[in-house]
Design an enzyme around this catalytic site. Structure first.
Site, PDB file in Angstrom:
ATOM      1  N   LYS A  86      40.930  32.239  33.458  1.00  0.00           N
ATOM      2  CA  LYS A  86      40.050  32.887  34.647  1.00  0.00           C
ATOM      3  C   LYS A  86      40.072  32.083  35.753  1.00  0.00           C
ATOM      4  CE  LYS A  86      37.577  35.825  31.312  1.00  0.00           C
ATOM      5  NZ  LYS A  86      38.402  35.838  30.252  1.00  0.00           N
ATOM      6  N   ASP A 120      44.074  35.886  33.806  1.00  0.00           N
ATOM      7  CA  ASP A 120      43.049  36.912  33.366  1.00  0.00           C
ATOM      8  C   ASP A 120      42.534  37.511  34.561  1.00  0.00           C
ATOM      9  OD1 ASP A 120      42.992  36.403  30.635  1.00  0.00           O
ATOM     10  OD2 ASP A 120      41.379  35.396  30.557  1.00  0.00           O
ATOM     11  N   MET A 121      41.978  38.993  34.385  1.00  0.00           N
ATOM     12  CA  MET A 121      41.694  39.599  35.625  1.00  0.00           C
ATOM     13  C   MET A 121      40.001  39.932  35.424  1.00  0.00           C
ATOM     14  SD  MET A 121      42.435  40.784  38.594  1.00  0.00           S
ATOM     15  CE  MET A 121      44.190  41.162  38.941  1.00  0.00           C
ATOM     16  N   GLN A 149      44.236  46.141  34.943  1.00  0.00           N
ATOM     17  CA  GLN A 149      43.128  46.943  34.225  1.00  0.00           C
ATOM     18  C   GLN A 149      43.195  48.539  34.690  1.00  0.00           C
ATOM     19  OE1 GLN A 149      40.514  44.590  36.651  1.00  0.00           O
ATOM     20  NE2 GLN A 149      39.500  43.533  34.854  1.00  0.00           N
ATOM     21  N   ARG A 170      50.183  42.048  31.733  1.00  0.00           N
ATOM     22  CA  ARG A 170      49.214  42.754  30.733  1.00  0.00           C
ATOM     23  C   ARG A 170      48.574  43.735  31.056  1.00  0.00           C
ATOM     24  NH1 ARG A 170      44.519  38.609  29.505  1.00  0.00           N
ATOM     25  NH2 ARG A 170      46.178  37.381  28.524  1.00  0.00           N
ATOM     26  N   LYS A 173      42.454  47.950  29.179  1.00  0.00           N
ATOM     27  CA  LYS A 173      41.585  49.105  29.754  1.00  0.00           C
ATOM     28  C   LYS A 173      40.799  48.580  30.866  1.00  0.00           C
ATOM     29  CE  LYS A 173      41.450  52.065  25.909  1.00  0.00           C
ATOM     30  NZ  LYS A 173      40.479  52.850  24.864  1.00  0.00           N
ATOM     31  N   GLY A 174      40.212  47.208  30.670  1.00  0.00           N
ATOM     32  CA  GLY A 174      39.365  46.789  31.631  1.00  0.00           C
ATOM     33  C   GLY A 174      37.928  46.483  31.129  1.00  0.00           C
ATOM     34  N   ALA A 175      37.263  45.616  31.178  1.00  0.00           N
ATOM     35  CA  ALA A 175      36.007  45.081  30.360  1.00  0.00           C
ATOM     36  C   ALA A 175      34.678  45.079  31.495  1.00  0.00           C
ATOM     37  CB  ALA A 175      36.247  43.630  29.737  1.00  0.00           C
ATOM     38  N   ALA A 275      26.513  42.686  26.458  1.00  0.00           N
ATOM     39  CA  ALA A 275      25.464  43.007  27.825  1.00  0.00           C
ATOM     40  C   ALA A 275      26.328  43.793  28.828  1.00  0.00           C
ATOM     41  CB  ALA A 275      25.037  41.729  28.157  1.00  0.00           C
TER      42      ALA A 275
HETATM   43  P1  FDA Z   1      38.544  50.489  23.105  1.00  0.00           P
HETATM   44  O1  FDA Z   1      37.529  49.466  22.822  1.00  0.00           O
HETATM   45  O2  FDA Z   1      38.376  51.738  23.915  1.00  0.00           O
HETATM   46  O3  FDA Z   1      38.857  51.397  21.597  1.00  0.00           O
HETATM   47  C1  FDA Z   1      39.966  52.373  21.720  1.00  0.00           C
HETATM   48  C2  FDA Z   1      39.931  52.674  19.834  1.00  0.00           C
HETATM   49  O4  FDA Z   1      40.619  51.785  19.485  1.00  0.00           O
HETATM   50  C3  FDA Z   1      38.760  53.015  19.259  1.00  0.00           C
HETATM   51  O5  FDA Z   1      38.224  54.413  19.198  1.00  0.00           O
HETATM   52  C4  FDA Z   1      39.292  52.820  18.006  1.00  0.00           C
HETATM   53  O6  FDA Z   1      40.036  53.927  17.297  1.00  0.00           O
HETATM   54  C5  FDA Z   1      40.208  51.449  18.258  1.00  0.00           C
HETATM   55  N1  FDA Z   1      39.780  50.561  17.444  1.00  0.00           N
HETATM   56  C6  FDA Z   1      38.952  49.383  18.946  1.00  0.00           C
HETATM   57  N2  FDA Z   1      38.556  48.316  18.068  1.00  0.00           N
HETATM   58  C7  FDA Z   1      38.829  48.553  16.814  1.00  0.00           C
HETATM   59  C8  FDA Z   1      38.369  47.855  15.597  1.00  0.00           C
HETATM   60  N3  FDA Z   1      37.816  46.673  15.592  1.00  0.00           N
HETATM   61  N4  FDA Z   1      38.849  48.358  14.486  1.00  0.00           N
HETATM   62  C9  FDA Z   1      39.453  49.512  14.533  1.00  0.00           C
HETATM   63  N5  FDA Z   1      39.637  50.225  15.193  1.00  0.00           N
HETATM   64  C10 FDA Z   1      39.408  49.827  16.489  1.00  0.00           C
HETATM   65  N6  FDA Z   1      39.781  42.714  30.010  1.00  0.00           N
HETATM   66  C11 FDA Z   1      39.751  42.517  31.360  1.00  0.00           C
HETATM   67  O7  FDA Z   1      38.961  43.027  32.164  1.00  0.00           O
HETATM   68  N7  FDA Z   1      40.280  41.398  31.832  1.00  0.00           N
HETATM   69  C12 FDA Z   1      41.502  40.585  31.000  1.00  0.00           C
HETATM   70  O8  FDA Z   1      42.107  39.771  31.426  1.00  0.00           O
HETATM   71  C13 FDA Z   1      41.450  41.008  29.634  1.00  0.00           C
HETATM   72  N8  FDA Z   1      42.197  40.430  28.677  1.00  0.00           N
HETATM   73  C14 FDA Z   1      42.508  41.055  27.589  1.00  0.00           C
HETATM   74  C15 FDA Z   1      43.416  40.396  26.721  1.00  0.00           C
HETATM   75  C16 FDA Z   1      43.949  41.036  25.799  1.00  0.00           C
HETATM   76  C17 FDA Z   1      44.805  40.413  24.778  1.00  0.00           C
HETATM   77  C18 FDA Z   1      42.830  42.170  25.128  1.00  0.00           C
HETATM   78  C19 FDA Z   1      43.416  42.835  23.791  1.00  0.00           C
HETATM   79  C20 FDA Z   1      42.128  42.718  25.920  1.00  0.00           C
HETATM   80  C21 FDA Z   1      41.621  42.013  27.035  1.00  0.00           C
HETATM   81  N9  FDA Z   1      40.720  42.741  28.062  1.00  0.00           N
HETATM   82  C22 FDA Z   1      40.506  42.409  29.258  1.00  0.00           C
HETATM   83  C23 FDA Z   1      39.652  43.687  27.374  1.00  0.00           C
HETATM   84  C24 FDA Z   1      40.154  44.920  27.508  1.00  0.00           C
HETATM   85  O9  FDA Z   1      40.071  45.204  28.955  1.00  0.00           O
HETATM   86  C25 FDA Z   1      39.081  46.092  26.710  1.00  0.00           C
HETATM   87  O10 FDA Z   1      37.656  45.709  27.276  1.00  0.00           O
HETATM   88  C26 FDA Z   1      39.049  45.638  25.242  1.00  0.00           C
HETATM   89  O11 FDA Z   1      40.542  45.289  24.734  1.00  0.00           O
HETATM   90  C27 FDA Z   1      38.838  47.147  24.644  1.00  0.00           C
HETATM   91  O12 FDA Z   1      39.653  48.021  24.865  1.00  0.00           O
HETATM   92  P2  FDA Z   1      40.651  48.834  23.905  1.00  0.00           P
HETATM   93  O13 FDA Z   1      41.923  49.016  24.518  1.00  0.00           O
HETATM   94  O14 FDA Z   1      40.767  47.595  22.909  1.00  0.00           O
HETATM   95  O15 FDA Z   1      40.032  50.195  23.375  1.00  0.00           O
END
Ligand code: FDA
Length: 292
Positions: A86, A120-121, A149, A170, A173-175, A275
């Site tokens: 980061k 990272d973003m 993101q 990479r 979705k975005g956090a 949070a």
């Molecule tokens: P989301 O959380 O929306 O979940 C969608 C669906 O996935 C759920 O409805 C469910 O079906 C399934 N699911 C999710 N978790 C589950 C579980 N534990 N068990 C079973 N099913 C589950 N963000 C950012 O802003 N900057 C960054 O640099 C990064 N870097 C990063 C690296 C990597 C490797 C990952 C995986 C993620 C990031 N992120 C990130 C975080 C990302 O932006 C996001 O907040 C999380 O990955 C959550 O989004 P999802 O796409 O996983 O789906």
């Protein structure tokens, strides 16, 4: 607060599940375990929003030691274990050129160890500066990875710009909690944006890194990747989240990289995520309840 969280049985298991440990050795051990299961790793030394140059320097040193240890352990060859950085942890909020210099030193350490860095973003106010830093680093370290993101309205355009040969991107979705002016707000809009971005990246010449735990998006990525050879893209998931799915994909011959946070600043990592977006509480609770 950190001691209370670490001491309470439920939260202690949350910490252990999502953070590899506090020490370099813990990160190396987690990487070794993942490697034995055919998984690669991107290691994140926890800490961000650094406001002191000394703290930024400590972060750089932590990455350099980690890279050296991973190299000595034979875990970096062919980029098997890389690092995620980061920019705010290495000085972006103090001075952008300090962050660039520090990131460059980590890239050098990664190159010496035979591996790569992904930046990272963070929140949308840093997107331009971070992408500019990626561009500058790529002049000397062409394999530096970028993160985009899908929730940001601008990202489809960024995907087009970055879908060039050799470009590691990479897509997540975005956090962060972002305003409507810059980011889609509903899950449906974000998911549709993710698919549009994924189409651009998969059709491009670069190396897409599909970072999501979402079964629907993984299935769509799988279809979009049909025309691509295995090894020209990868899936990425967070340490401790859907480990069964990580191993299932790897067993199918897919490249799967696990994002492994470690370090003594885990409290912020967990609490910030809980949070920032209430949805993340459900995200972590769901992850605790399932291993599939
Ligand atoms: P989301 O959380 O929306 O979940 C969608 C669906 O996935 C759920 O409805 C469910 O079906 C399934 N699911 C999710 N978790 C589950 C579980 N534990 N068990 C079973 N099913 C589950 N963000 C950012 O802003 N900057 C960054 O640099 C990064 N870097 C990063 C690296 C990597 C490797 C990952 C995986 C993620 C990031 N992120 C990130 C975080 C990302 O932006 C996001 O907040 C999380 O990955 C959550 O989004 P999802 O796409 O996983 O789906």
């Amino acid at each position: 607060m950190k001691a209370v969280v670490a001491g309470a049985p439920v939260s202690r298991s949350v910490v252990k599940r999502f953070v590899a440990g506090e020490k370099t050795e813990d990160a190396v051990a987690a990487t070794r375990t993942l490697a034995a299961d055919g998984l690669t790793a991107s290691l994140d030394h926890l800490g961000e929003d650094t406001v002191e140059a000394g703290q930024a320097e400590a972060t750089v040193q932590a990455y350099l030691v980690l890279l050296q240890r991973l190299g000595e352990a034979g875990l970096t060859s062919g980029g098997r274990a890389e690092v995620s950085v980061k920019l705010s942890a290495v000085g972006q909020t103090i001075d952008r050129s300090l962050a660039l210099d520090n990131a460059r030193r980590i890239c050098e350490g990664a190159r010496n160890a035979g591996t790569t860095v992904t930046l990272d973003m963070e929140d949308h106010t840093t997107t331009d500066a971070t992408l500019e830093t990626v561009r500058e680093l790529r002049l000397d370290f062409p394999d530096t990875g970028a993160v985009l993101q899908a929730y940001l309205r601008r990202t489809e355009g960024d995907c087009r710009d970055l879908a060039a040969e050799g470009s590691r991107v990479r897509l997540c979705k975005g956090a962060y909690k972002e305003p409507e002016s810059v980011a889609y707000q509903s899950d449906g809009e974000v998911d549709r944006a993710y698919v549009r971005c994924l189409k651009v990246l998969m059709a491009g010449e670069g190396y897409p890194m599909v970072a999501s735990h979402d079964p629907r998006l993984i299935a769509i990525a799988d279809r979009l990747a049909e025309k691509r050879a295995k090894g020209t893209y990868e899936y990425q998931m967070l340490f401790g989240i859907r480990p069964g799915e990580q191993r299932r994909l790897a067993a199918q011959g897919e490249s799967v990289r696990v994002y492994v946070p470690y370090g003594d600043e885990w409290y912020g990592y967990l609490m910030r995520r809980l949070a920032e977006r209430p949805a993340n509480i459900a995200f972590f609770l769901r992850a605790l309840a399932t291993t599939s």
